[in-house]
Design a protein around this motif. Sequence first.
Motif, PDB file in Angstrom:
ATOM      1  N   ARG A 131      33.967  94.154  91.490  1.00 33.75           N
ATOM      2  CA  ARG A 131      34.009  94.728  90.147  1.00 33.75           C
ATOM      3  C   ARG A 131      33.562  93.718  89.094  1.00 33.75           C
ATOM      4  NH1 ARG A 131      36.957  99.207  87.811  1.00 33.75           N
ATOM      5  NH2 ARG A 131      36.600 100.055  89.871  1.00 33.75           N
ATOM      6  N   GLU A 178      31.312  94.399  83.017  1.00 31.23           N
ATOM      7  CA  GLU A 178      30.344  95.160  82.217  1.00 31.23           C
ATOM      8  C   GLU A 178      30.671  96.648  82.263  1.00 31.23           C
ATOM      9  OE1 GLU A 178      27.961  93.659  80.419  1.00 31.23           O
ATOM     10  OE2 GLU A 178      28.730  91.749  81.174  1.00 31.23           O
ATOM     11  N   GLU A 237      29.674 100.775  82.254  1.00 31.52           N
ATOM     12  CA  GLU A 237      28.670 101.600  82.931  1.00 31.52           C
ATOM     13  C   GLU A 237      27.486 101.836  82.004  1.00 31.52           C
ATOM     14  OE1 GLU A 237      30.456 105.147  84.432  1.00 31.52           O
ATOM     15  OE2 GLU A 237      31.851 104.065  85.699  1.00 31.52           O
ATOM     16  N   VAL A 285      24.177  98.622  85.600  1.00 30.97           N
ATOM     17  CA  VAL A 285      25.452  99.061  86.148  1.00 30.97           C
ATOM     18  C   VAL A 285      25.451 100.588  86.177  1.00 30.97           C
ATOM     19  CG1 VAL A 285      27.942  99.074  85.838  1.00 30.97           C
ATOM     20  CG2 VAL A 285      26.638  97.028  85.275  1.00 30.97           C
ATOM     21  N   HIS A 306      31.523 102.281  88.233  1.00 33.52           N
ATOM     22  CA  HIS A 306      32.610 101.536  88.856  1.00 33.52           C
ATOM     23  C   HIS A 306      33.322 102.502  89.805  1.00 33.52           C
ATOM     24  CE1 HIS A 306      32.007  98.185  86.195  1.00 33.52           C
ATOM     25  NE2 HIS A 306      32.140  98.962  85.126  1.00 33.52           N
ATOM     26  N   THR A 308      31.549  97.719  91.971  1.00 36.20           N
ATOM     27  CA  THR A 308      30.594  98.131  90.945  1.00 36.20           C
ATOM     28  C   THR A 308      29.280  98.434  91.648  1.00 36.20           C
ATOM     29  OG1 THR A 308      31.622  96.743  89.275  1.00 36.20           O
ATOM     30  CG2 THR A 308      29.372  97.433  88.862  1.00 36.20           C
ATOM     31  N   LEU A 344      25.358  98.698  91.456  1.00 38.09           N
ATOM     32  CA  LEU A 344      24.238  98.208  90.664  1.00 38.09           C
ATOM     33  C   LEU A 344      22.939  98.729  91.235  1.00 38.09           C
ATOM     34  CD1 LEU A 344      25.122  94.399  90.465  1.00 38.09           C
ATOM     35  CD2 LEU A 344      25.553  96.110  88.717  1.00 38.09           C
TER      36      LEU A 344
END
Length: 175
Positions: A24, A27, A29, A63, A66, A94, A96
Amino acid sequence: MYAIVEIAGQQFKVAKDQKVYVHRLKEEEGNKVTFDNVLLLEDGSDITIGAPAIDGASVEAKVIKHLKGDKVIVFKKKRRKGYRKKNGHRQYLTELVISDIVAKGSKKKEAPKAKAEPKKEETAAKAAPKAKKEEASQDLSKNTVAELREMAKAKGVEGYSSMKKAELIEAIEKK
């Protein structure tokens, strides 16, 4: 083109438009994130290695969301003691998407310089005796123990019945 980059304490091999699940991040989303700790860059046949990181190189990512990972069960037990503990957790992750790999200011790895090669005749003459020994030992190592024992018996090796494979090969090569 790919890069090896350190993200949240772990190293990942990433390429453009690739999805990566990392520990995690703080930042939000939808935000863009830049990772400057690039350890290796590959662009076609050019490989750049950092010491420890490449100056000026970075990986840009977005991002996506999460989330929590799959449940991991932790089960502890001590036999014959009646002790059992079942616990579990879901790792916070998270997601990416790698948007770009920037390689500004990177230095290319130089290919090692070729040494002057000795004449082919000299090389062949030196390698010939070694090659014969290597071929013979390789051929013997491919044989089974039973076959090696028969060969040892034919050559007159004493005590071949109690020898191991390596000892048999050595005894056969001596005779």
